[in-house]
Design a protein around this motif. Sequence first.
Motif, PDB file in Angstrom:
ATOM      1  N   ARG A  72       0.823  -1.208   0.000  1.00 52.73           N
ATOM      2  CA  ARG A  72       0.000   0.000   0.000  1.00 52.73           C
ATOM      3  C   ARG A  72       0.857   1.258   0.000  1.00 52.73           C
ATOM      4  O   ARG A  72       0.471   2.287  -0.579  1.00 52.73           O
ATOM      5  CB  ARG A  72      -0.909  -0.007   1.235  1.00 52.73           C
ATOM      6  N   PHE A  73       2.015   1.205   0.623  1.00 51.37           N
ATOM      7  CA  PHE A  73       2.921   2.349   0.598  1.00 51.37           C
ATOM      8  C   PHE A  73       3.344   2.666  -0.827  1.00 51.37           C
ATOM      9  O   PHE A  73       3.415   3.842  -1.215  1.00 51.37           O
ATOM     10  CB  PHE A  73       4.136   2.078   1.476  1.00 51.37           C
ATOM     11  N   GLU A  74       3.637   1.640  -1.622  1.00 50.82           N
ATOM     12  CA  GLU A  74       3.976   1.867  -3.031  1.00 50.82           C
ATOM     13  C   GLU A  74       2.850   2.615  -3.736  1.00 50.82           C
ATOM     14  O   GLU A  74       3.082   3.580  -4.481  1.00 50.82           O
ATOM     15  CB  GLU A  74       4.206   0.531  -3.733  1.00 50.82           C
ATOM     16  N   ILE A  75       1.623   2.152  -3.518  1.00 47.48           N
ATOM     17  CA  ILE A  75       0.471   2.787  -4.170  1.00 47.48           C
ATOM     18  C   ILE A  75       0.312   4.225  -3.698  1.00 47.48           C
ATOM     19  O   ILE A  75       0.018   5.131  -4.483  1.00 47.48           O
ATOM     20  CB  ILE A  75      -0.802   1.967  -3.890  1.00 47.48           C
ATOM     21  N   ASN A  76       0.522   4.455  -2.410  1.00 48.92           N
ATOM     22  CA  ASN A  76       0.318   5.797  -1.866  1.00 48.92           C
ATOM     23  C   ASN A  76       1.372   6.788  -2.330  1.00 48.92           C
ATOM     24  O   ASN A  76       1.116   7.995  -2.356  1.00 48.92           O
ATOM     25  CB  ASN A  76       0.295   5.741  -0.338  1.00 48.92           C
ATOM     26  N   VAL A  77       2.566   6.324  -2.668  1.00 48.73           N
ATOM     27  CA  VAL A  77       3.575   7.237  -3.218  1.00 48.73           C
ATOM     28  C   VAL A  77       3.069   7.832  -4.526  1.00 48.73           C
ATOM     29  O   VAL A  77       3.170   9.047  -4.772  1.00 48.73           O
ATOM     30  CB  VAL A  77       4.916   6.508  -3.423  1.00 48.73           C
ATOM     31  N   ARG A  78       2.523   6.994  -5.373  1.00 50.63           N
ATOM     32  CA  ARG A  78       1.953   7.493  -6.624  1.00 50.63           C
ATOM     33  C   ARG A  78       0.719   8.359  -6.351  1.00 50.63           C
ATOM     34  O   ARG A  78       0.512   9.392  -6.998  1.00 50.63           O
ATOM     35  CB  ARG A  78       1.601   6.319  -7.531  1.00 50.63           C
ATOM     36  N   GLY A  79      -0.108   7.913  -5.407  1.00 48.76           N
ATOM     37  CA  GLY A  79      -1.297   8.696  -5.083  1.00 48.76           C
ATOM     38  C   GLY A  79      -0.961  10.051  -4.506  1.00 48.76           C
ATOM     39  O   GLY A  79      -1.632  11.050  -4.799  1.00 48.76           O
ATOM     40  N   CYS A 104      11.993   7.228  -8.645  1.00 48.43           N
ATOM     41  CA  CYS A 104      11.674   7.050  -7.228  1.00 48.43           C
ATOM     42  C   CYS A 104      10.733   5.862  -7.031  1.00 48.43           C
ATOM     43  O   CYS A 104      10.963   5.012  -6.156  1.00 48.43           O
ATOM     44  CB  CYS A 104      11.043   8.326  -6.681  1.00 48.43           C
ATOM     45  N   VAL A 105       9.687   5.773  -7.843  1.00 44.49           N
ATOM     46  CA  VAL A 105       8.726   4.674  -7.707  1.00 44.49           C
ATOM     47  C   VAL A 105       9.383   3.342  -8.041  1.00 44.49           C
ATOM     48  O   VAL A 105       9.121   2.315  -7.391  1.00 44.49           O
ATOM     49  CB  VAL A 105       7.502   4.932  -8.601  1.00 44.49           C
ATOM     50  N   MET A 106      10.255   3.329  -9.038  1.00 43.07           N
ATOM     51  CA  MET A 106      10.957   2.092  -9.395  1.00 43.07           C
ATOM     52  C   MET A 106      11.819   1.601  -8.239  1.00 43.07           C
ATOM     53  O   MET A 106      11.848   0.401  -7.925  1.00 43.07           O
ATOM     54  CB  MET A 106      11.802   2.315 -10.647  1.00 43.07           C
ATOM     55  N   LEU A 107      12.542   2.526  -7.590  1.00 43.33           N
ATOM     56  CA  LEU A 107      13.377   2.141  -6.451  1.00 43.33           C
ATOM     57  C   LEU A 107      12.528   1.613  -5.294  1.00 43.33           C
ATOM     58  O   LEU A 107      12.855   0.598  -4.669  1.00 43.33           O
ATOM     59  CB  LEU A 107      14.213   3.332  -5.994  1.00 43.33           C
ATOM     60  N   ILE A 108      11.432   2.301  -5.016  1.00 45.56           N
ATOM     61  CA  ILE A 108      10.548   1.855  -3.930  1.00 45.56           C
ATOM     62  C   ILE A 108       9.941   0.499  -4.258  1.00 45.56           C
ATOM     63  O   ILE A 108       9.853  -0.387  -3.393  1.00 45.56           O
ATOM     64  CB  ILE A 108       9.453   2.901  -3.675  1.00 45.56           C
ATOM     65  N   ASP A 109       9.513   0.301  -5.503  1.00 47.06           N
ATOM     66  CA  ASP A 109       8.942  -0.986  -5.894  1.00 47.06           C
ATOM     67  C   ASP A 109       9.949  -2.108  -5.719  1.00 47.06           C
ATOM     68  O   ASP A 109       9.616  -3.199  -5.238  1.00 47.06           O
ATOM     69  CB  ASP A 109       8.475  -0.932  -7.351  1.00 47.06           C
ATOM     70  N   THR A 110      11.205  -1.855  -6.111  1.00 42.57           N
ATOM     71  CA  THR A 110      12.234  -2.889  -6.005  1.00 42.57           C
ATOM     72  C   THR A 110      12.517  -3.237  -4.547  1.00 42.57           C
ATOM     73  O   THR A 110      12.556  -4.419  -4.174  1.00 42.57           O
ATOM     74  CB  THR A 110      13.525  -2.411  -6.687  1.00 42.57           C
ATOM     75  N   LEU A 111      12.697  -2.215  -3.718  1.00 39.66           N
ATOM     76  CA  LEU A 111      12.991  -2.463  -2.304  1.00 39.66           C
ATOM     77  C   LEU A 111      11.810  -3.114  -1.583  1.00 39.66           C
ATOM     78  O   LEU A 111      11.979  -4.061  -0.807  1.00 39.66           O
ATOM     79  CB  LEU A 111      13.372  -1.156  -1.623  1.00 39.66           C
ATOM     80  N   SER A 112      10.614  -2.605  -1.833  1.00 36.22           N
ATOM     81  CA  SER A 112       9.447  -3.152  -1.141  1.00 36.22           C
ATOM     82  C   SER A 112       9.125  -4.568  -1.619  1.00 36.22           C
ATOM     83  O   SER A 112       8.636  -5.385  -0.843  1.00 36.22           O
ATOM     84  CB  SER A 112       8.236  -2.236  -1.347  1.00 36.22           C
ATOM     85  N   GLU A 113       9.411  -4.858  -2.883  1.00 33.10           N
ATOM     86  CA  GLU A 113       9.188  -6.221  -3.371  1.00 33.10           C
ATOM     87  C   GLU A 113      10.077  -7.212  -2.631  1.00 33.10           C
ATOM     88  O   GLU A 113       9.634  -8.292  -2.226  1.00 33.10           O
ATOM     89  CB  GLU A 113       9.448  -6.288  -4.877  1.00 33.10           C
TER      90      GLU A 113
END
Length: 294
Positions: free
Chosen positions: A227-234, A272-281
């Motif tokens: 959800r944090f990933e989604i909220n960054v974009r939101g 930024c979103v790519m980095l967050i997606d990679t780390l959170s995955e």
Amino acid sequence: MTRTITVPPDAQLAPMLRAYAESVAARRRHFMFGLTILAAAVALSAVGIEIDPGLFWAKLGNFTSYFDRLLHLDTGALVWTDPGEWFWGLRRWLRLLGETLLMAYVGTLTGAVLAFLGCFLCSRNLMRSAVLRMVVRRLLEICRTVPDIVFALIFVIAFGLGALPGVLALAIHTTGALGKLFAEVVENIDMRPVDGIAATGGSWFAQVRFGAVPQVLSNFASYAVLRFEINVRGAAVLGFVGAGGIGEELIVAIRKFFYSDVSAILLMLVVCVMLIDTLSERLRHGLLAMEARR
């Protein structure tokens, strides 16, 4: 050791080949029938919402030319030929991007805590009161049904411009979304530990604390990270209505036709979103692996 393949005589082989050909033809007919139905449904939908294919084709050039303008500076040079000019506002944009990340973090954390508190109250296997379950479920539905940008507009009117409306909007929407996911996890737990605590006279809170929570924490954390990933974009989009973050700078650049600024900010958001997606995955996979080892 050699193997021999027995070939049936033509009298037996012909009906088998004919049956196979008929089966393949039937599958093709079914596929074409389904494709025809889908095409007809799309065409009827397009007519219903008044889509004009001719207008789409005529204006398609505007769409592609916009991306071409994003790749050029005001001088006409390509953006990557002068990175200093392209990212002239890097310090300010990084500060606003950091504000967006903090908005997403605080909103996600607040929503996750509220969802954690509410999910046990609306779980069929833990909450006996049907009325309380219904009330909590309806509240969670309201929280996730209303778009976060609508909440942001309401809070901007109430509290003014800034990050606070964005955080509140993300927190409410996250509460509804995570509340449903958390409740589904709780409803699929092993009830034997819960029943054991209840049999020894443990209270409802003891049943939840010692029987349910240890089974669901890793899944809860995994959903919260997602959800944090989604909220960054939101959070970036909420800036369009004045709710703080990099979105405010992006919408100003779009409205003033600062094309190179738009492309620079978009590139920063994508990275930024790519980095967050990679780390959170990786974090989610680690949490799920821990759950599987238990």
